[in-house]
Structures are given as structure tokens and as C-alpha cells.
Design a protein around this motif. Structure first.
Motif, short mmCIF file in Angstrom:
data_model
loop_
_atom_site.label_atom_id
_atom_site.label_comp_id
_atom_site.label_asym_id
_atom_site.label_seq_id
_atom_site.Cartn_x
_atom_site.Cartn_y
_atom_site.Cartn_z
N VAL A 23 78.71 16.05 -81.16
CA VAL A 23 78.07 15.04 -80.32
C VAL A 23 77.78 15.65 -78.95
CG1 VAL A 23 78.28 12.73 -79.31
CG2 VAL A 23 79.30 13.22 -81.55
N GLU A 24 76.51 15.59 -78.55
CA GLU A 24 76.06 16.22 -77.30
C GLU A 24 75.58 15.14 -76.33
OE1 GLU A 24 72.19 18.58 -76.90
OE2 GLU A 24 73.71 20.16 -77.07
N GLY A 25 75.94 15.30 -75.05
CA GLY A 25 75.48 14.36 -74.03
C GLY A 25 76.39 13.17 -73.85
N LEU A 26 77.60 13.25 -74.37
CA LEU A 26 78.56 12.16 -74.25
C LEU A 26 79.01 12.03 -72.79
CD1 LEU A 26 80.01 10.17 -76.22
CD2 LEU A 26 81.92 11.80 -76.24
N PRO A 27 78.98 10.85 -72.20
CA PRO A 27 79.43 10.70 -70.82
C PRO A 27 80.84 11.25 -70.61
CG PRO A 27 78.35 8.70 -71.55
CD PRO A 27 78.46 9.58 -72.76
N GLY A 28 80.99 12.07 -69.58
CA GLY A 28 82.28 12.67 -69.27
C GLY A 28 82.52 14.00 -69.94
N GLU A 29 81.58 14.46 -70.77
CA GLU A 29 81.73 15.75 -71.46
C GLU A 29 80.55 16.64 -71.11
OE1 GLU A 29 84.29 16.69 -73.11
OE2 GLU A 29 85.34 14.76 -73.24
N SER A 30 80.83 17.87 -70.67
CA SER A 30 79.78 18.79 -70.26
C SER A 30 79.24 19.63 -71.41
CB SER A 30 80.30 19.72 -69.16
OG SER A 30 81.43 20.46 -69.62
N ALA A 31 79.90 19.58 -72.55
CA ALA A 31 79.50 20.38 -73.72
C ALA A 31 79.65 19.52 -74.97
CB ALA A 31 80.36 21.64 -73.82
N VAL A 33 81.00 17.98 -78.34
CA VAL A 33 82.37 17.77 -78.79
C VAL A 33 82.38 17.36 -80.25
CG1 VAL A 33 83.12 17.09 -76.47
CG2 VAL A 33 82.40 15.33 -78.10
N GLY A 34 83.54 17.45 -80.86
CA GLY A 34 83.68 17.05 -82.25
C GLY A 34 83.58 15.55 -82.42
N LEU A 35 83.35 15.12 -83.65
CA LEU A 35 83.11 13.71 -83.92
C LEU A 35 84.36 12.86 -83.68
CD1 LEU A 35 80.74 12.00 -84.78
CD2 LEU A 35 81.38 12.36 -87.16
N THR A 36 85.54 13.38 -83.99
CA THR A 36 86.76 12.61 -83.78
C THR A 36 86.96 12.30 -82.31
OG1 THR A 36 87.80 13.67 -85.70
CG2 THR A 36 89.25 12.54 -84.16
N LEU A 37 86.81 13.30 -81.46
CA LEU A 37 86.93 13.09 -80.02
C LEU A 37 85.85 12.13 -79.53
CD1 LEU A 37 87.69 15.79 -77.34
CD2 LEU A 37 86.01 14.00 -76.92
N ALA A 38 84.63 12.29 -80.07
CA ALA A 38 83.51 11.46 -79.63
C ALA A 38 83.75 9.99 -79.95
CB ALA A 38 82.22 11.94 -80.28
N LEU A 39 84.25 9.70 -81.15
CA LEU A 39 84.51 8.31 -81.50
C LEU A 39 85.57 7.70 -80.59
CD1 LEU A 39 84.47 8.44 -85.42
CD2 LEU A 39 82.72 7.52 -83.90
N GLY A 40 86.60 8.49 -80.28
CA GLY A 40 87.62 8.00 -79.37
C GLY A 40 87.07 7.75 -77.97
N ARG A 41 86.23 8.66 -77.50
CA ARG A 41 85.64 8.50 -76.18
C ARG A 41 84.73 7.27 -76.13
NH1 ARG A 41 84.87 11.88 -71.99
NH2 ARG A 41 87.02 12.41 -72.55
N LEU A 42 83.97 7.05 -77.20
CA LEU A 42 83.10 5.87 -77.25
C LEU A 42 83.92 4.59 -77.15
CD1 LEU A 42 80.48 6.90 -79.98
CD2 LEU A 42 80.08 6.65 -77.52
N ARG A 43 85.07 4.57 -77.79
CA ARG A 43 85.92 3.38 -77.71
C ARG A 43 86.40 3.16 -76.29
NH1 ARG A 43 90.04 2.54 -82.68
NH2 ARG A 43 90.21 0.56 -81.58
N THR A 44 86.76 4.23 -75.60
CA THR A 44 87.21 4.07 -74.20
C THR A 44 86.07 3.64 -73.30
OG1 THR A 44 86.79 6.39 -73.60
CG2 THR A 44 88.96 5.86 -74.53
N LEU A 45 84.83 3.91 -73.70
CA LEU A 45 83.67 3.48 -72.93
C LEU A 45 83.28 2.03 -73.22
CD1 LEU A 45 81.46 6.70 -73.29
CD2 LEU A 45 82.55 5.87 -71.19
#
Length: 245
Positions: A23-31, A33-45
Motif C-alpha cells: 500500500v503506497e501513499g498511506l497517511p503517516g507512511e513515507s514508503a 507498507v505491507g497490507l497487514t500494517l495498512a489495514l491496521g493503520r486504516l482502522r486507526t484513521l
């Protein structure tokens, strides 16, 4: 997103036989990231659900803007729109590896979306009625034109499609209403009919007018089937938005 399965199980279902999804362009991530981290980050958003969009030229099904997101989703003919945060994800698919050992990699690009109702998404009840009517009308017309794919060759083709569909069957995740399963299964059967009719070339049509008539018959059926798939996949979020439990 609803907490019915673990993040790892969700990622396995998304990735399937692909090599990797990032997943590219996720808020808070400059590079990326893997899908597991991305799903977790989306939930925190604040994301509590996901909608699918299946747009086609002239039919921005499931999209709500802005133009940049719609254009990229239209190019990909698919996208995911977050519920609970103004974000959308558009997949970009790559094939990599030497001949005979090619694998698929997917990069999901995160973009801002407009918080508005998605375009042209019916309710499950509407989708079910539209599918039944469109299938009946198209079958009658195609049969009259002798291009519906009757006979042993077409029957074998349909059986082959059904077998492939069963092998790679997509089941809805836990938490979906039973009606969503019925609608999705009917939409997939309609998709099988369209695929067989398309792959068999011009079928029994012997004139340009008959070929045009068949195309005109299939176009609204294909559109209806896509609308029904979107309605089925998005039904959990739509019911939550309407306050249905």
C-alpha cells in the motif's frame, strides 16, 4: 474492519495466489507498507468498513469523486472506498519473474476521495429484481437471434466456466446478510452467461444487425450484473449507514 476475522486472515483472503500486496501513499507512511500494517493503520484513521467500486467507461459505479480518483479507478476498472475516512485505494497490478515462473504483485495507491454517496449503487432488493428481469429479457432476445449459445458446444463451455468459478469461488466474509449471498451468486451466474456469449464470437448471428442486437442485449445485462455485485459486497456498510443491525 468489523472484527469478525484476524488481520492476518483478512490479508490472506485479499492476496490469494498473488505474490505480495503493498500500500503506497498511506497517511503517516513515507514508503509503501505491507497490507497487514495498512489495514491496521486504516482502522486507526477511523475506517470501519470498505466499499468496492467497479466502474466502466460511461458508468462510474461506486465512485463519488474527486476526478483524479475517479480517473485512476476507471483505468483500473476497480477501486476500494473507505467508510469512516475520506480515502480510497486503487490497485495497480504487475507481473514479474521469468517466463514459466511469473508472479503477480499489487500496489494499492491511497488517494483522497469525496465523502458523498457512491454513484448508482442499488439496494440488495433492487439489485435482485433488476438481475432477474435483465436476465430474462436478454435470454429471450438472444434465443430469438439464435446467439444465446444453445447446443452441446455451448453447454460444455458453460460447464467449464462453472467449474472454474467453483474452484476459485469467492465467498462473502462473515457478517453479510443471506440476501447478499443470493444476489452475488445470481450476479456471478449472469456473468458466466455474458462471458460465454462473448467468448463464442458472434454465435449464430449471421448479419451485422444481429451482431449489433446481441451487443445491445448484453450491455445492460453486464451493467446490471456489476451493479448487483457492488450492492452485495457493499451491503454490510450500506446497512450500517442506514442504521440496520
Amino acid at each position: 474492519m468489523a472484527g469478525h476475522v484476524s488481520p492476518d486472515d483478512a490479508v490472506l483472503a485479499v492476496v490469494g495466489e498473488d505474490a505480495v500486496h503493498r500500500v503506497e501513499g498511506l497517511p503517516g507512511e513515507s514508503a509503501p507498507v505491507g497490507l497487514t500494517l495498512a489495514l491496521g493503520r486504516l482502522r486507526t484513521l477511523g475506517v470501519t468498513g470498505l466499499r468496492v467500486a467497479l466502474p466502466a467507461p460511461g458508468h462510474p459505479l461506486g465512485l463519488s469523486g474527486p476526478p483524479e480518483f475517479n480517473a485512476r479507478a476507471l483505468d483500473a476498472e476497480q477501486a476500494v472506498v473507505c467508510y469512516g475516512a475520506a480515502l480510497g485505494l486503487v490497485p495497480e497490478v504487475y507481473e514479474a519473474g521469468p517466463e514459466g515462473d511469473v508472479h503477480v504483485e499489487v500496489v494499492w495507491h491511497v488517494l483522497p476521495v469525496r465523502e458523498a454517496p457512491p454513484a448508482d449503487v442499488p439496494s440488495l432488493g433492487e439489485a435482485e429484481r433488476e438481475l432477474a428481469e435483465a436476465l430474462r429479457e436478454a435470454t429471450e432476445l438472444l434465443t430469438r437471434l439464435d446467439v444465446a449459445g444453445s447446443g452441446p458446444v455451448a453447454e460444455a463451455a458453460i460447464d467449464a466456466y462453472r467449474a472454474r468459478a467453483e474452484r476459485g469461488r469467492e465467498v462473502l466474509a462473515p457478517g453479510y446478510p443471506p440476501r447478499a449471498v443470493r444476489v452475488l451468486e445470481l450476479a456471478q451466474r449472469v456473468g458466466t452467461l455474458i462471458a460465454v456469449a462473448t467468448e463464442r464470437g458472434h454465435g449464430g448471428a449471421v448479419s451485422s444487425s444481429e451482431i449489433f442486437a446481441r451487443r445491445e442485449a448484453l450491455r445492460p445485462v453486464e451493467r446490471t450484473a456489476r451493479r448487483a455485485q457492488v450492492a452485495a459486497y457493499n451491503s454490510v456498510v450500506e446497512e450500517r449507514e442506514r442504521g440496520v443491525r
